[in-house]
Design a protein around this motif. Structure first.
Motif: not given
Length: 242
Positions: A140-150
């Motif tokens: 998705x081209x986003x940060x790991x932390x952002x994806x972990x929250x989702x």
């Protein structure tokens, strides 16, 4: 003297009226004036309508009609060929296509139950199979932390399941649950339903055939872009697949 059409509506009229010709008719009503004088001759067109055409001086006993090609075509019942408008330039069509498709996507997503970011994560797992959080973030081209929250929110909702990675016990592989698949499919069916209802209200059979042909053209454009940019389909939109 040549009969002129009431208006020059297209190129066919324009060039035809500029060219005159002379026609000798063996028998068209006869010559009403004395030899050497002009006369009016009545001629029948293909539909049986009478037309008065001004003839040249009658010196041979037969009417010598001077007229334009437009007049001859009118007498023969020849209709003007429809003129095609010039095709739009590619960049003009591209700008309009981008705007129309963007509006279409946004309008159908108003019925979605899932938010765009969770839907994107579920969509990736549905199309690509099990993935790690790191894989999802990269796709998705986003940060790991952002994806972990989702991922945590979706797991708590029962849409995702995590299991240890057989190749690395420190990592967890995420899979789509039946509830997650159902939520994803429900939104997709909703979008299809919105589109189908709009088509039924606004398009007749000819319109639907034209749309089917247009979709073939759009698919050709999409295939060409993917062929020129092989990595384009490996990157998922942040809002998920439509």
């Amino acid at each position: 003297m040549a009969i002129r059409p009431p208006s020059l509506t297209n190129d066919t009229h324009a060039w035809a009226c500029l060219i005159s010709c002379t026609v000798v008719l063996p028998s068209v009503g006869g010559c009403t004036g004395p030899s050497g004088s002009a006369s009016d001759v009545q001629a029948l067109d293909m539909q049986g309508s009478l037309h008065n055409i001004y003839s040249a001086p009658c010196t041979t006993g037969n009417p010598v009609i001077q007229c334009s090609l437009y007049d001859l075509a009118k007498l023969a019942g020849v209709k003007d060929a429809p003129s095609k408008p010039p095709a739009p330039l590619p960049h003009q069509l591209a700008a309009q296509l981008r705007q129309v498709v963007g509006t279409l996507v946004r309008s159908t997503r108003t019925v979605d139950r899932l938010a765009s970011v969770p839907a994107a994560v579920l969509g990736l797992l549905d199309t690509r199979g099990p993935m790690t959080t790191a894989d999802l973030a990269a796709a998705r081209g986003v940060r790991h932390q952002t994806t972990a929250t989702t991922v945590r929110e979706l797991t708590e909702a029962g849409f995702l399941a995590a299991r240890p990675d057989p190749g690395d016990a420190r990592r967890k592989v995420l899979t789509l649950t039946k509830a997650g698949k159902k939520a994803l499919d429900t939104d997709r069916r909703q979008r299809v339903g919105v589109l189908a209802d709009a088509m039924e209200k606004t398009l007749d059979e000819d319109d639907r055939r034209a749309l089917a042909h247009a979709l073939d053209l759009v698919e050709r454009i999409s295939d060409s872009i993917q062929a020129d940019q092989p990595c384009a389909e490996q990157r998922e939109f942040n809002t998920g697949a439509w």
